[in-house]
Design an enzyme around this catalytic site. Structure first.
Site, PDB file in Angstrom:
ATOM      1  N   GLN A  67      10.518  46.394  44.102  1.00 35.63           N
ATOM      2  CA  GLN A  67       9.211  47.028  44.312  1.00 35.63           C
ATOM      3  C   GLN A  67       8.566  46.434  45.570  1.00 35.63           C
ATOM      4  O   GLN A  67       7.488  46.857  45.973  1.00 35.63           O
ATOM      5  CB  GLN A  67       8.304  46.785  43.106  1.00 35.63           C
ATOM      6  CG  GLN A  67       8.826  47.413  41.828  1.00 35.63           C
ATOM      7  CD  GLN A  67       8.103  46.849  40.604  1.00 35.63           C
ATOM      8  OE1 GLN A  67       7.128  47.402  40.126  1.00 35.63           O
ATOM      9  NE2 GLN A  67       8.582  45.718  40.108  1.00 35.63           N
ATOM     10  N   HIS A 101       9.278  51.041  46.612  1.00 32.68           N
ATOM     11  CA  HIS A 101       7.926  51.268  47.140  1.00 32.68           C
ATOM     12  C   HIS A 101       7.904  51.343  48.667  1.00 32.68           C
ATOM     13  O   HIS A 101       6.857  51.162  49.278  1.00 32.68           O
ATOM     14  CB  HIS A 101       6.967  50.182  46.627  1.00 32.68           C
ATOM     15  CG  HIS A 101       6.643  50.346  45.163  1.00 32.68           C
ATOM     16  ND1 HIS A 101       6.009  49.384  44.411  1.00 32.68           N
ATOM     17  CD2 HIS A 101       6.873  51.387  44.311  1.00 32.68           C
ATOM     18  CE1 HIS A 101       5.860  49.821  43.169  1.00 32.68           C
ATOM     19  NE2 HIS A 101       6.387  51.023  43.080  1.00 32.68           N
ATOM     20  N   CYS A 153       1.526  58.527  66.366  1.00 31.44           N
ATOM     21  CA  CYS A 153       2.819  59.134  66.693  1.00 31.44           C
ATOM     22  C   CYS A 153       2.697  59.791  68.076  1.00 31.44           C
ATOM     23  O   CYS A 153       1.578  60.078  68.546  1.00 31.44           O
ATOM     24  CB  CYS A 153       3.103  60.181  65.614  1.00 31.44           C
ATOM     25  SG  CYS A 153       4.582  61.160  65.872  1.00 31.44           S
ATOM     26  N   ASN A 212      10.249  34.883  34.904  1.00 30.37           N
ATOM     27  CA  ASN A 212       8.841  34.885  35.279  1.00 30.37           C
ATOM     28  C   ASN A 212       8.220  33.596  34.745  1.00 30.37           C
ATOM     29  O   ASN A 212       8.564  33.185  33.634  1.00 30.37           O
ATOM     30  CB  ASN A 212       8.152  36.118  34.631  1.00 30.37           C
ATOM     31  CG  ASN A 212       6.840  36.475  35.301  1.00 30.37           C
ATOM     32  OD1 ASN A 212       5.941  35.660  35.433  1.00 30.37           O
ATOM     33  ND2 ASN A 212       6.737  37.729  35.735  1.00 30.37           N
ATOM     34  N   PRO A 213       7.321  32.985  35.481  1.00 35.77           N
ATOM     35  CA  PRO A 213       6.691  31.776  34.930  1.00 35.77           C
ATOM     36  C   PRO A 213       5.809  32.078  33.720  1.00 35.77           C
ATOM     37  O   PRO A 213       5.500  31.188  32.936  1.00 35.77           O
ATOM     38  CB  PRO A 213       5.811  31.249  36.081  1.00 35.77           C
ATOM     39  CG  PRO A 213       6.191  32.019  37.289  1.00 35.77           C
ATOM     40  CD  PRO A 213       6.855  33.282  36.840  1.00 35.77           C
ATOM     41  N   GLU A 214       5.416  33.359  33.584  1.00 33.50           N
ATOM     42  CA  GLU A 214       4.482  33.711  32.502  1.00 33.50           C
ATOM     43  C   GLU A 214       4.998  34.892  31.694  1.00 33.50           C
ATOM     44  O   GLU A 214       5.816  35.669  32.167  1.00 33.50           O
ATOM     45  CB  GLU A 214       3.136  34.140  33.110  1.00 33.50           C
ATOM     46  CG  GLU A 214       2.428  33.041  33.842  1.00 33.50           C
ATOM     47  CD  GLU A 214       1.213  33.555  34.594  1.00 33.50           C
ATOM     48  OE1 GLU A 214       0.755  34.675  34.299  1.00 33.50           O
ATOM     49  OE2 GLU A 214       0.734  32.812  35.468  1.00 33.50           O
ATOM     50  N   ALA A 223      11.278  31.885  40.291  1.00 31.30           N
ATOM     51  CA  ALA A 223      12.492  32.664  40.537  1.00 31.30           C
ATOM     52  C   ALA A 223      13.637  31.808  41.095  1.00 31.30           C
ATOM     53  O   ALA A 223      14.774  31.902  40.611  1.00 31.30           O
ATOM     54  CB  ALA A 223      12.174  33.806  41.500  1.00 31.30           C
TER      55      ALA A 223
HETATM   56  P1  OAD Z   1       2.393  41.626  40.376  1.00 30.96           P
HETATM   57  O1  OAD Z   1       1.494  40.896  41.299  1.00 30.96           O
HETATM   58  O2  OAD Z   1       1.785  42.634  39.459  1.00 30.96           O
HETATM   59  O3  OAD Z   1       3.178  40.592  39.463  1.00 30.96           O
HETATM   60  C1  OAD Z   1       3.816  39.479  40.018  1.00 30.96           C
HETATM   61  C2  OAD Z   1       4.527  38.725  38.917  1.00 30.96           C
HETATM   62  O4  OAD Z   1       5.221  37.642  39.528  1.00 30.96           O
HETATM   63  C3  OAD Z   1       3.608  38.114  37.847  1.00 30.96           C
HETATM   64  O5  OAD Z   1       4.082  38.489  36.565  1.00 30.96           O
HETATM   65  C4  OAD Z   1       3.743  36.603  38.073  1.00 30.96           C
HETATM   66  O6  OAD Z   1       3.644  35.868  36.870  1.00 30.96           O
HETATM   67  C5  OAD Z   1       5.124  36.509  38.692  1.00 30.96           C
HETATM   68  N1  OAD Z   1       5.359  35.320  39.524  1.00 30.96           N
HETATM   69  C6  OAD Z   1       4.479  34.588  40.242  1.00 30.96           C
HETATM   70  N2  OAD Z   1       5.107  33.586  40.884  1.00 30.96           N
HETATM   71  C7  OAD Z   1       6.424  33.698  40.584  1.00 30.96           C
HETATM   72  C8  OAD Z   1       7.604  32.955  40.941  1.00 30.96           C
HETATM   73  N3  OAD Z   1       7.562  31.898  41.751  1.00 30.96           N
HETATM   74  N4  OAD Z   1       8.792  33.366  40.430  1.00 30.96           N
HETATM   75  C9  OAD Z   1       8.857  34.437  39.592  1.00 30.96           C
HETATM   76  N5  OAD Z   1       7.797  35.155  39.233  1.00 30.96           N
HETATM   77  C10 OAD Z   1       6.600  34.799  39.712  1.00 30.96           C
HETATM   78  O7  OAD Z   1       3.542  42.271  41.280  1.00 30.96           O
HETATM   79  P2  OAD Z   1       4.531  43.494  40.976  1.00 30.96           P
HETATM   80  O8  OAD Z   1       4.947  43.516  39.560  1.00 30.96           O
HETATM   81  O9  OAD Z   1       5.570  43.449  42.018  1.00 30.96           O
HETATM   82  O10 OAD Z   1       2.675  48.465  44.504  1.00 30.96           O
HETATM   83  O11 OAD Z   1       3.587  44.719  41.255  1.00 30.96           O
HETATM   84  C11 OAD Z   1       4.123  46.006  41.210  1.00 30.96           C
HETATM   85  C12 OAD Z   1       3.452  46.874  42.251  1.00 30.96           C
HETATM   86  O12 OAD Z   1       2.034  46.791  42.099  1.00 30.96           O
HETATM   87  C13 OAD Z   1       3.678  46.457  43.684  1.00 30.96           C
HETATM   88  O13 OAD Z   1       4.882  46.943  44.215  1.00 30.96           O
HETATM   89  C14 OAD Z   1       2.508  47.032  44.406  1.00 30.96           C
HETATM   90  C15 OAD Z   1       1.432  46.664  43.404  1.00 30.96           C
HETATM   91  O14 OAD Z   1       0.295  47.423  43.426  1.00 30.96           O
HETATM   92  C16 OAD Z   1       2.031  49.126  45.450  1.00 30.96           C
HETATM   93  O15 OAD Z   1       1.451  48.572  46.362  1.00 30.96           O
HETATM   94  C17 OAD Z   1       2.116  50.612  45.288  1.00 30.96           C
END
Ligand code: OAD
Length: 233
Positions: free
Chosen positions: A95, A113, A140, A205-207, A223
């Site tokens: 994503q 995305h 453009c 995921n840490p959480e 990660a």
């Molecule tokens: P989020 O910001 O919603 O979630 C990030 C996740 O990463 C959380 O569950 C954290 O606990 C976890 N996290 C933080 N540090 C970490 C680490 N060191 N190792 C592993 N995990 C860790 O991000 P996404 O799920 O990617 O879309 O969000 C999905 C979409 O929402 C994005 O692509 C973006 C956003 O709005 C658009 O912009 C359309």
């Protein structure tokens, strides 16, 4: 239940989100320090905002380009790329728009995305790569604004990307979700395909997340460390 070893599976799919790049210094979207805490997506990350004020939306994306350009793939991205080199049927469905998986060497990649490093003419739809920081031109050659080739809120996912992701998931025997809150649909729904096909499922995921219950293995930690342990053991 002990954690699965990646080496014991032939067709691995990684489904990654912003947490995958957190250790590269790129902020996530939600939670402490999250981008959507500081910026209202309705003003910066949807077509309506772009039509209202394209310069403001571009200023935001230029800041993001700068942050990502200064970042490097982390050890987690490198493990994912190494798995593909050793097991060529591996796929990464991300994503993330930062391009770090590709920079780490991943080739079988679906950017659900879109990418911060591509632009699309808002009139003609033509897509081109542009690595400049800040963007060399916001317009453009035809005179219309370029927009980032990103799936913003309220945009549909690219059909070809979605189809490629579904193909990868249908054949997979191990699904590893890394660093995603799993709340953004339809992308977050994709892992369910692999689950229905009987793949072994792991959440890194840490959480806990709202979708943790779906996963057979929930590994808590950053990660890079968890991926290294799944790969090396
Ligand atoms: P989020 O910001 O919603 O979630 C990030 C996740 O990463 C959380 O569950 C954290 O606990 C976890 N996290 C933080 N540090 C970490 C680490 N060191 N190792 C592993 N995990 C860790 O991000 P996404 O799920 O990617 O879309 O969000 C999905 C979409 O929402 C994005 O692509 C973006 C956003 O709005 C658009 O912009 C359309």
């Amino acid at each position: 239940m002990s954690a699965p070893r990646i080496r014991e599976f032939r067709r691995v799919v990684f489904f990654t989100g912003a947490g995958m790049s957190a250790e590269s210094g790129i902020p996530t979207y939600r939670g402490a320090g999250g981008i959507w805490k500081e910026y209202d997506w309705e003003e910066y990350a949807c077509q309506r905002a772009f039509q209202r004020d394209p310069e403001k939306v571009w200023d935001f994306h230029d800041v993001r380009r700068k942050t990502v350009a200064a970042a490097e793939p982390n050890a987690g991205h490198r493990v994912v790329a190494e798995v593909e080199r050793a097991q060529p049927d591996t796929w990464v469905l991300t994503q993330n728009i930062d391009g770090l998986h590709r920079r780490a060497g991943t080739k079988n990649l679906v950017e659900l995305h879109g990418s911060l490093w591509r632009v699309r003419c808002d009139r003609e739809g033509k897509v081109t790569e542009d690595l400049s920081v800040p963007i060399a031109s916001r317009r453009c050659a035809c005179g219309a604004y370029l927009r980032p080739d990103i799936v913003w809120f309220e945009d549909a996912l690219n059909r070809a990307s979605l189809a490629a992701a579904e193909r990868a998931l249908e054949g997979c025997d191990l699904l590893v979700s890394v660093g995603t809150s799993g709340v953004v649909y339809p992308a977050a729904q994709l892992p369910v395909i692999a689950m229905k096909r009987g793949a072994v499922t792991v959440e890194v995921n840490p959480e806990d997340t709202p979708v943790s219950e779906l996963y057979q293995h929930r590994l808590r930690g950053p990660a890079s460390a968890i991926l290294a342990s799944l790969w090396e053991v």
